[in-house]
Design an enzyme around this catalytic site. Structure first.
Site, PDB file in Angstrom:
ATOM      1  CG  HIS A 149      -1.847  -1.206   1.163  1.00  0.00           C
ATOM      2  ND1 HIS A 149      -3.028  -1.199   0.452  1.00  0.00           N
ATOM      3  CD2 HIS A 149      -1.720  -2.448   1.671  1.00  0.00           C
ATOM      4  CE1 HIS A 149      -3.606  -2.388   0.568  1.00  0.00           C
ATOM      5  NE2 HIS A 149      -2.819  -3.169   1.291  1.00  0.00           N
ATOM      6  CE  LYS A 178      33.148   4.802  11.677  1.00  0.00           C
ATOM      7  NZ  LYS A 178      33.780   3.564  12.089  1.00  0.00           N
TER       8      LYS A 178
END
Ligand code: F6P
Length: 548
Positions: A383, A514
């Site tokens: 859906h 990082k």
């Protein structure tokens, strides 16, 4: 090994693709009544049906030839023998050792690692039993009621996915997972928990991951705010890591540390002590069933002939679409709410492993590598985005996974589960056959629509079909079946990485972000930049500072 494109089978597959790409699955099924039977393989209670793929016998022969030319059987042996096939990090790749039975041996650098593996499993049994039975007391003598695993990536997704998937096997302990550096994750998880009855598992292979260490420090502060006495930490904080020094430096006693080894990749680590949260949830006997299921899949992968080998077939079919149909994504749809987090888990497993741009020797790859993996549980996806699968212009090969039996039979004759099953099968059927203009017109005529409306609506309602899918049908989602399913996916990733000739076991790409975050951190608080940024980053920084 040379570039995959230089293998004789690669060129043949390109030619073959040009010949068969217009064949329709409807016709392939019509011409061969045995197709489903022939293109299915079973492993215990799991059936892998790959008949709804755009392949012929010749396609399969050529793909298997590709696997042989890429020396896949030799690479499988190398992995199982503990050779250092993670070439960039010079490490063995031995998650398979974590699920081997007692009494077997696997050597790394001349040392049998199996005694250590089983010694840690024994400690996990002892510890988990003491917590689960209430023998392990918190600092005020009360038993543990809540367990919070603090970790990220492989130190979170694997245990979290499995813990959620095996909910029907849980005891009364409540399991929670905190991964995000966003303080909201920790705050919302700890809301309502009592430090006296909460146990933290700090899970980090490196014990150097910013998110995990920061969350662990804040968790400790939350704990000490009530407990006051730092000695109480020993009853409430356990570490799981390969890095004893960092664990001790953090302040966790090494008696409270469960080790694992550098030959276990983070995203392949749920079978190690990183699975302690799973053990606390379901108990060691069930965890051993999970390991046994994975071991059964390992044995299948190691010994089954290539043409009957599920991970080999999964990997080759993925390459067929990725490299010859140029499909850039692969979807995974578990028709089982308990497997809600399987797509997220597989995203790390697959994309961190095979999202690579150079070959094992550092030279550029000649072909596109890992697909974008995505998915969501059925029937929800139907859906939301299934419209694109049925009528969009992109080819999205997909895996459907569904258990025949539910853990939660609900409604007369288990009607919820029957509807779930019907929907799963219906979607793969619809993707295969589609709906022709003739069928669409006939339906509308039967419904009495006016000729003008029929003409107007027909193109909108046609579904081309010929969209490929695999189906994993299994009896029930048990620990053993789940262990096998995960291991099959792990080995599929290995198959593809071997053929693309990349290192599936490193992850250098995540380093840069990082490092830049570490650089930016002081600047968020107003310190001057050590290095200039691009103008967009500069401006955003200024705006952030203004709003902080
Ligand atoms: O940043 C990626 C990564 O290194 C993953 O490979 C790993 O699973 C995750 O971070 C967490 O690492 P660690 O277990 O060392 O904290």
């Amino acid at each position: 090994m040379s570039l995959p494109t230089s293998l004789p089978s690669w060129r043949k597959l390109e030619e073959h693709h040009a010949q068969i790409r217009s064949l329709h699955l409807r016709d392939l099924f019509r011409e061969d009544p045995e197709r489903a039977e022939r293109f299915s393989v079973s492993l215990e209670d799991i059936v892998f049906d790959y008949s709804k793929n755009r392949i012929t016998n010749q396609t399969l022969d050529l793909l298997l030839q590709l696997a042989r030319e890429a020396e896949l059987p030799r690479w499988i042996e190398k992995m199982f023998a503990g050779e250092k096939i993670n070439v960039s990090e010079r490490r063995a790749v031995l998650h398979i050792a974590l699920r081997k039975p007692r009494g077997s041996s696997v050597f790394v650098d001349g040392k049998d690692v199996m005694p250590e593996v089983h010694a840690v499993l024994d400690r996990m049994r002892e510890f988990s039993e003491s917590v689960r039975t209430g023998r392990w007391h918190g600092y005020t003598g009360r038993p543990i009621q809540d367990v919070v695993n603090i970790g990220i990536g492989g130190s979170d997704l694997g245990p979290m996915m499995v813990t959620r998937a095996l909910r029907p096997y849980h005891s009364s302990l409540r399991l929670h997972f905190v991964s995000n550096i966003d303080g909201t994750h920790l705050v919302e998880t700890l809301r309502g928990l009592d430090p006296e009855t909460t146990l933290f598992l700090v899970s980090s292979k490196s014990f150097g991951t910013l998110e995990t260490l920061t969350n662990a420090r804040s968790a400790r502060a939350w704990f000490l705010d009530k407990a006051k006495d730092p000695a109480a930490v020993a009853k409430h904080f356990v570490a799981i890591s390969t890095n004893e020094k960092a664990v001790v430096a953090f302040g966790i006693d090494k008696k409270n540390m469960f080790p694992f080894w550098d030959w276990v990749g983070g995203r392949y680590s749920l079978w190690s002590a990183i699975g302690l949260s799973i053990v606390l949830a379901i108990g060691m006997d069930r965890f051993e069933e999970l390991l046994a299921g994975a071991h059964a899949a390992d044995e299948h992968f190691r010994t089954a002939p290539l043409e009957k080998n599920i991970p080999v077939l999964m990997g080759l079919l993925g390459i067929w679409y990725n490299n010859f149909f140029q499909a850039s994504t692969h979807a995974v749809f578990p028709y089982d709410q308990y497997l809600e987090f399987l797509p997220a888990y597989l995203q790390q497993a697959d994309m961190e492993s095979n999202g690579k741009h150079v070959q094992k020797d550092g030279t550029p790859v000649a072909v596109t590598t890992g697909p974008i993996l995505w998915g969501a549980p059925g029937t929800n996806g139907q859906h939301a985005f299934f419209q694109l699968l049925h009528q969009g212009t992109k080819l999205v090969p997909a895996d459907f996974l569904v258990p025949a039996q539910s853990h939660n039979p609900l409604g007369p004759s288990d009607e919820h589960h029957r509807m779930l099953l019907a929907n799963c099968l219906a979607q793969t059927e619809a993707l295969l056959r589609g709906r022709t203009a003739e069928e669409v017109r006939a339906e509308m005529e039967a419904a009495g629509l006016a000729a003008e409306d029929i003409a107007r609506l027909t193109p909108h309602r046609v579904c081309e079909g010929n969209r490929p899918s695999n189906t994993f049908l299994f009896r029930k989602l048990t620990p053993r079946t789940l262990g096998s399913l995960i291991a099959l996916y792990e080995h599929k990733i290995f198959v593809q990485g071997t053929i693309w000739n990349i290192d599936s076991f490193d992850q250098w790409g995540v380093e840069l972000g990082k490092q830049l975050a570490q650089n930016l951190l002081p600047e968020i608080s107003g310190e001057p930049a050590r290095k200039p940024h691009d103008s967009s980053t500069e401006r955003l920084l200024r705006l952030v500072r203004g709003w902080l």
